[in-house]
Enzyme design. Structure first.
Site, PDB file in Angstrom:
ATOM      1  N   ASN A 209      25.666  -5.692   1.154  1.00 44.75           N
ATOM      2  CA  ASN A 209      26.513  -5.865   2.342  1.00 44.75           C
ATOM      3  C   ASN A 209      25.863  -6.862   3.296  1.00 44.75           C
ATOM      4  O   ASN A 209      24.807  -7.408   2.999  1.00 44.75           O
ATOM      5  CB  ASN A 209      26.760  -4.503   3.007  1.00 44.75           C
ATOM      6  CG  ASN A 209      25.463  -3.836   3.396  1.00 44.75           C
ATOM      7  OD1 ASN A 209      24.695  -4.341   4.210  1.00 44.75           O
ATOM      8  ND2 ASN A 209      25.177  -2.688   2.783  1.00 44.75           N
ATOM      9  N   LYS A 337      30.669  11.541  12.270  1.00 44.36           N
ATOM     10  CA  LYS A 337      29.359  11.353  11.605  1.00 44.36           C
ATOM     11  C   LYS A 337      28.241  12.053  12.380  1.00 44.36           C
ATOM     12  O   LYS A 337      27.328  12.624  11.788  1.00 44.36           O
ATOM     13  CB  LYS A 337      29.032   9.865  11.486  1.00 44.36           C
ATOM     14  CG  LYS A 337      29.767   9.189  10.374  1.00 44.36           C
ATOM     15  CD  LYS A 337      29.529   7.699  10.310  1.00 44.36           C
ATOM     16  CE  LYS A 337      30.652   7.079   9.493  1.00 44.36           C
ATOM     17  NZ  LYS A 337      30.646   5.631   9.472  1.00 44.36           N
TER      18      LYS A 337
END
Ligand code: CTP
Length: 402
Positions: A209, A337
């Site tokens: 990424n 999260k």
């Protein structure tokens, strides 16, 4: 962090004395007060006037010269120093320091100081490698004096080898690490992850990424400069690990990062997971390069371990910080999260905002705390953001102790 620090710089008789001029300029730019002391042989290489102009202070050479309006008496100078540099340091000054000789202004002030001393050797490679010089360097190190390694390369004397004066910018970084040792994060143990992971498909291809690692490296650098003992676990990046790390572990895959984190997390007070870990990896890594076919191809992926989730499940008294990179429903996703991974706070990057996210030097983040507080921070340099994050970590550490 160097602002207002009083640096005494001893310049001795090495051709590298001219490089110390740049060092003084950098220190002045960082906000230090610099007082230069030169040995007589140092003055043979660079005129004291040059140092006087860049340091904006008269240069001291002679022990017995009438002091002017500045406090030049050697004990006063020795007391005033926050850090005492000897740069460049010849084999001669190193030998005198190791023997405790005080026969001029520089050696007398060195012997009287309680400040942190950094010696930057620069000399002919044979003089440097001579066992006598090496013995003297070892003696200084054993006394707690920092002696930097000279760099390798072509030397002014025509030889090639170890003996070159390091880059002045690197010397400034060393000073920051040494001065930071008594900082507000003194001896706190940090585990920081940074960069992307790289998941191989075959011997020539991988999935990764856009993470550059800049945020994690900035966090590690700043934590070290505030006195923390830092283990940095990094995926592949183009960055140079900051000076003063306790441990640097370079990994490729999420599995490797998982193993490295699990090996070290139990010994730390704080974990900051700024790495952008790949959630999936190719299920079967081909041993040979995959050849092109006429038809489309499908790559089967397996789930990688969620490192932070596992740390959250095991968490006891540690401070646990996560990062979230989001493109939509940013606050809701980050809150989810934060709770799911049992974090103290999460640093949310909204990737749609200009000036935020991967590979940039700036970032715009929102910090969401476990007690429900939400702080939106303005756009700032990643290095400044690192300090903002560490300020909050410090509060959590203090709360844990009280
Ligand atoms: N993280 C991790 N291990 C993973 C994936 C993520 O430790 N396998 C950590 C990251 O380092 C980061 C946090 O979890 O601190 C959030 O990462 P992110 O990729 O935004 O979240 P995910 O949980 O992977 O969720 P999603 O990809 O669905 O947004």
């Amino acid at each position: 962090m160097l602002k207002g620090k009083f640096v005494v710089l001893g310049v001795t008789g090495s051709i590298a004395a001219y490089k110390a001029v740049e060092l003084v300029r950098l220190l002045k730019k960082a906000g230090c007060e610099v007082q230069v002391i030169m040995t007589k042989s140092g003055c043979e290489f660079v005129k004291p006037l040059t140092f006087q102009v860049v340091s904006q202070n008269p240069v001291i050479i002679d022990m017995f010269k009438e002091p002017s309006r500045w406090e030049v008496e050697h004990v006063a100078l020795a007391d005033k120093a926050d850090v005492f540099l000897v740069a460049p340091a010849t084999a001669n000054i190193i030998a005198k320091m190791a023997a405790g000789i005080a026969d001029d202004m520089l050696t007398s002030t060195l012997l009287a100081t309680k400040a942190k001393i950094i010696v930057v050797p620069a000399m002919n490679v044979n003089m440097y490698e001579n066992p006598i010089t090496q013995r003297n360097i070892a003696a200084l190190k054993a006394l707690g004096i920092t002696v930097l390694d000279p760099e390798e390369g072509d030397l002014a004397c025509g030889y090639s080898g170890k003996g070159r004066f390091p880059e002045p910018t690197d010397i400034v970084e060393h000073i920051k690490v040494i001065l930071g040792k008594d900082g507000d994060l003194k001896d706190k143990r940090f585990l920081i992850t940074a960069g992307p992971t790289r998941e191989p498909i075959d011997p020539v291809r991988f999935i990764t990424n856009h993470s550059s690692g800049k945020m994690g490296y900035a966090l590690a650098e700043k934590a070290v400069q505030r006195g923390a003992r830092v283990t940095l676990i990094s995926g592949p990046t183009n960055l140079t690990p900051p000076l003063g790390l306790e441990r640097f572990i370079r990994v490729d895959t999420a599995e490797e990062m998982y193993s490295a984190v699990m090996k070290h997390y139990a010994d730390v007070d704080v974990v900051i997971k700024s790495a952008a870990v790949a959630d999936y990896a190719p299920k079967n890594i081909k041993g040979e390069k995959i050849k092109k076919q006429d038809s489309n191809m499908t790559l089967e992926l397996k789930k990688n371990p969620d490192i932070l989730q596992e740390l959250g499940n095991k968490k006891s008294n540690q401070v646990l910080i996560g990062f979230a990179a989001e493109t939509n429903n940013t606050i809701v996703n980050a809150q989810d999260k934060l709770k799911r991974k049992n974090l103290d706070f999460i640093v949310l990057n909204d990737l749609t905002e200009a000036g935020a996210g991967f590979a940039k030097d700036t970032n715009i983040v929102t910090i969401l705390h476990s007690d429900g507080r939400i702080e939106k921070l303005p756009k700032m340099l990643k290095r400044d953001l690192a300090d903002e994050i560490l300020n909050r970590v410090l509060l959590y550490l203090q709360n844990r102790m009280s």
